[in-house]
Design a protein around this motif. Sequence first.
Motif, PDB file in Angstrom:
ATOM      1  N   VAL A  34       0.691  -1.029  -0.440  1.00 57.21           N
ATOM      2  CA  VAL A  34       0.691  -0.438   0.058  1.00 57.21           C
ATOM      3  C   VAL A  34       1.394   1.452   0.527  1.00 57.21           C
ATOM      4  N   TRP A  35       2.129   0.932   0.768  1.00 54.32           N
ATOM      5  CA  TRP A  35       2.425   2.334   0.424  1.00 54.32           C
ATOM      6  C   TRP A  35       3.334   2.731  -0.478  1.00 54.32           C
ATOM      7  N   ALA A  36       3.863   1.859  -1.494  1.00 55.50           N
ATOM      8  CA  ALA A  36       4.652   2.026  -2.530  1.00 55.50           C
ATOM      9  C   ALA A  36       4.141   2.064  -3.509  1.00 55.50           C
ATOM     10  N   MET A  37       1.996   1.433  -3.360  1.00 55.95           N
ATOM     11  CA  MET A  37       1.308   2.323  -4.436  1.00 55.95           C
ATOM     12  C   MET A  37       1.580   3.979  -4.324  1.00 55.95           C
ATOM     13  N   ILE A  38       0.737   4.262  -2.839  1.00 56.56           N
ATOM     14  CA  ILE A  38       0.958   5.864  -2.883  1.00 56.56           C
ATOM     15  C   ILE A  38       1.392   6.250  -3.160  1.00 56.56           C
ATOM     16  N   PHE A  39       3.226   6.160  -2.625  1.00 56.64           N
ATOM     17  CA  PHE A  39       4.373   6.984  -2.863  1.00 56.64           C
ATOM     18  C   PHE A  39       4.689   6.878  -4.236  1.00 56.64           C
ATOM     19  N   MET A  40       4.459   5.640  -5.064  1.00 56.89           N
ATOM     20  CA  MET A  40       4.673   5.958  -6.364  1.00 56.89           C
ATOM     21  C   MET A  40       3.668   6.910  -6.858  1.00 56.89           C
ATOM     22  N   SER A  41       2.521   6.728  -6.792  1.00 53.79           N
ATOM     23  CA  SER A  41       1.570   7.853  -7.072  1.00 53.79           C
ATOM     24  C   SER A  41       2.045   9.321  -7.007  1.00 53.79           C
ATOM     25  N   LEU A 329      -6.162  -3.311   8.135  1.00 52.83           N
ATOM     26  CA  LEU A 329      -5.130  -3.239   8.857  1.00 52.83           C
ATOM     27  C   LEU A 329      -3.692  -3.005   8.354  1.00 52.83           C
ATOM     28  N   GLY A 330      -3.437  -3.795   7.171  1.00 47.24           N
ATOM     29  CA  GLY A 330      -2.730  -3.003   6.424  1.00 47.24           C
ATOM     30  C   GLY A 330      -2.638  -1.500   5.658  1.00 47.24           C
ATOM     31  N   LEU A 331      -4.428  -1.092   5.187  1.00 46.26           N
ATOM     32  CA  LEU A 331      -4.177  -0.738   4.393  1.00 46.26           C
ATOM     33  C   LEU A 331      -3.873   0.973   5.480  1.00 46.26           C
ATOM     34  N   VAL A 332      -4.534   0.865   6.748  1.00 43.05           N
ATOM     35  CA  VAL A 332      -4.427   1.924   8.007  1.00 43.05           C
ATOM     36  C   VAL A 332      -2.517   1.768   7.332  1.00 43.05           C
ATOM     37  N   ALA A 333      -1.789   0.674   8.028  1.00 40.06           N
ATOM     38  CA  ALA A 333      -0.739   1.534   8.663  1.00 40.06           C
ATOM     39  C   ALA A 333       0.007   1.131   6.870  1.00 40.06           C
ATOM     40  N   GLY A 334      -0.107   1.170   5.477  1.00 41.03           N
ATOM     41  CA  GLY A 334       0.026   1.736   4.361  1.00 41.03           C
ATOM     42  C   GLY A 334       0.332   3.085   4.636  1.00 41.03           C
ATOM     43  N   ASN A 335      -0.991   3.364   4.177  1.00 40.88           N
ATOM     44  CA  ASN A 335      -1.659   5.018   4.031  1.00 40.88           C
ATOM     45  C   ASN A 335      -0.442   5.622   4.734  1.00 40.88           C
ATOM     46  N   LEU A 336      -1.001   5.893   6.622  1.00 32.91           N
ATOM     47  CA  LEU A 336      -0.132   6.361   7.725  1.00 32.91           C
ATOM     48  C   LEU A 336       1.697   6.277   7.317  1.00 32.91           C
ATOM     49  N   LEU A 337       2.029   5.741   6.800  1.00 28.89           N
ATOM     50  CA  LEU A 337       3.218   5.606   6.394  1.00 28.89           C
ATOM     51  C   LEU A 337       3.357   6.355   5.397  1.00 28.89           C
ATOM     52  N   ALA A 338       3.071   6.146   4.103  1.00 27.06           N
ATOM     53  CA  ALA A 338       3.165   6.559   3.083  1.00 27.06           C
ATOM     54  C   ALA A 338       3.330   8.095   3.456  1.00 27.06           C
ATOM     55  N   TRP A 339       1.787   8.116   4.423  1.00 25.03           N
ATOM     56  CA  TRP A 339       1.902  10.446   4.643  1.00 25.03           C
ATOM     57  C   TRP A 339       2.942  10.627   5.761  1.00 25.03           C
ATOM     58  N   LEU A 340       3.842   9.647   6.538  1.00 26.47           N
ATOM     59  CA  LEU A 340       5.064  10.032   7.080  1.00 26.47           C
ATOM     60  C   LEU A 340       5.849  10.089   6.312  1.00 26.47           C
ATOM     61  N   SER A 341       5.949   9.407   5.502  1.00 26.53           N
ATOM     62  CA  SER A 341       7.161   9.740   4.137  1.00 26.53           C
ATOM     63  C   SER A 341       7.379  10.515   3.435  1.00 26.53           C
ATOM     64  N   ALA A 370       3.076  14.606  -5.147  1.00 31.05           N
ATOM     65  CA  ALA A 370       1.753  15.258  -4.891  1.00 31.05           C
ATOM     66  C   ALA A 370       0.827  14.220  -4.046  1.00 31.05           C
ATOM     67  N   LEU A 371       0.056  14.451  -3.487  1.00 31.54           N
ATOM     68  CA  LEU A 371      -0.214  13.151  -2.122  1.00 31.54           C
ATOM     69  C   LEU A 371      -1.181  14.163  -2.226  1.00 31.54           C
ATOM     70  N   GLU A 372      -2.742  12.869  -3.764  1.00 33.44           N
ATOM     71  CA  GLU A 372      -4.115  13.421  -3.052  1.00 33.44           C
ATOM     72  C   GLU A 372      -4.822  12.431  -2.453  1.00 33.44           C
ATOM     73  N   LEU A 377      -8.016   6.897  -1.752  1.00 32.86           N
ATOM     74  CA  LEU A 377      -9.423   6.263  -1.925  1.00 32.86           C
ATOM     75  C   LEU A 377      -9.179   5.383  -2.993  1.00 32.86           C
ATOM     76  N   PHE A 378      -9.027   5.276  -3.988  1.00 36.70           N
ATOM     77  CA  PHE A 378      -8.524   4.550  -4.919  1.00 36.70           C
ATOM     78  C   PHE A 378      -7.356   3.111  -3.922  1.00 36.70           C
ATOM     79  N   SER A 379      -6.469   2.995  -4.272  1.00 34.46           N
ATOM     80  CA  SER A 379      -5.321   2.749  -3.663  1.00 34.46           C
ATOM     81  C   SER A 379      -6.774   1.585  -2.587  1.00 34.46           C
TER      82      SER A 379
END
Length: 410
Positions: A34-41, A329-341, A370-372, A377-379
Amino acid sequence: MKGVLAVTMRLAWRNLWRNYRRTLVMLLAITIGVWAMIFMSALMRGMTGQLVRNGLENLPGEVQVHNPAWRDDPSVVNSMPAPGGELLAALGQPPVQGWAARVRVPAVVASERESRGVTLLGVDPLQEASIGAVPHVIAEGRFLQGPDDDGIVLGASLADKLDTGLGKRVVVMSQDPENNVADRGMRVVGIYHARLEASEERFAYTGRQALQRLLGIGGEISEIAATARDYRRTAQWLPQIAAAAGPELEVLPWVQLDPYLASMLQVQDGFSMIFIVVIFAVLSFGLVNTLAMAVFERVRELGLMQALGMRPGGILLLVQLESLYLLLLGLVAGNLLAWLSIRPLQDGIDLSAVAEGMAMMGLGTTLYPALELRDMLFSTAVVVVLGCLATALPAWRAARLDPVRAINKT
């Protein structure tokens, strides 16, 4: 029914942590995915956004109004009147946040030693500032002080090629409506830096009224540029400008004025979707394997549940709830990690080490991720949908177990 569902939910949560090592490994994999998806996006959206913004700096505004013949022949012959009446009112209504009327003509700038062809822009600096079209950095001197300023502002690269500098005079030549050469000396009052070196060589600025006097066109202009600060939603407000301009004028969005930028935006959006789906499709194999092993290890337990009265539908729901908890659980952790990074990188990532390559792509030396919300939501939607589909087979196999054989299985 509600009591049965509540018991099943509690049982699914407890089952998830019976083998906590396996759960933590799978949770880590989903989080990283999830982090990779959001971070690369965010990186890709930042690159594309910068590419579009850099392009819009060369083509200021998200909507432009011209004489219909101007794009084929950008000369003063194809000028148009300054905005008034309905058009002026439409340009002042939300969501339009700024607009500028300018004279834009091909010209030659000559110094004592060299001459170069440029696009000469006659502008009102206050209007240009409202649409974000003022040069990126004024390296020397100043920008124009008003529409009647008869000085000229050159790009640093152009000034270097002309072997001229601040305070020196250059000769500006263009054509008037009678196809005669109109020329005059102008003093260099400013040197600017643009994000792209090509822009520095291409554009020179002077006061709009000063250029109108030089060309003898009265109050006529070449174009009107307007912005609403959102290049993705231009279609929502373009019709109001087109209706006010009438059939005598051509009103076009930036996607038609620069099809290359529009295609880049579409490719990026499509690539982001494919990237997200592919990453989680790979993760789905691990998720299926984990749940399949969990079902295999718990054959006797699941058979005993059925023997005690739990229906196959309840078994199916139990396994699906376990996978859903794992995904959430993975989504919450992945989204939080993406936002923090991404948060610390929003001031920009310095890519000056590969400046040449970035310039070839039409990008600057700083990348702004650009974190949108829609990417997050899409991921999230992709993870939940694909995850539930991936776990459908293990859940179905668990529901199909024969209780007698399952209890006697060693």
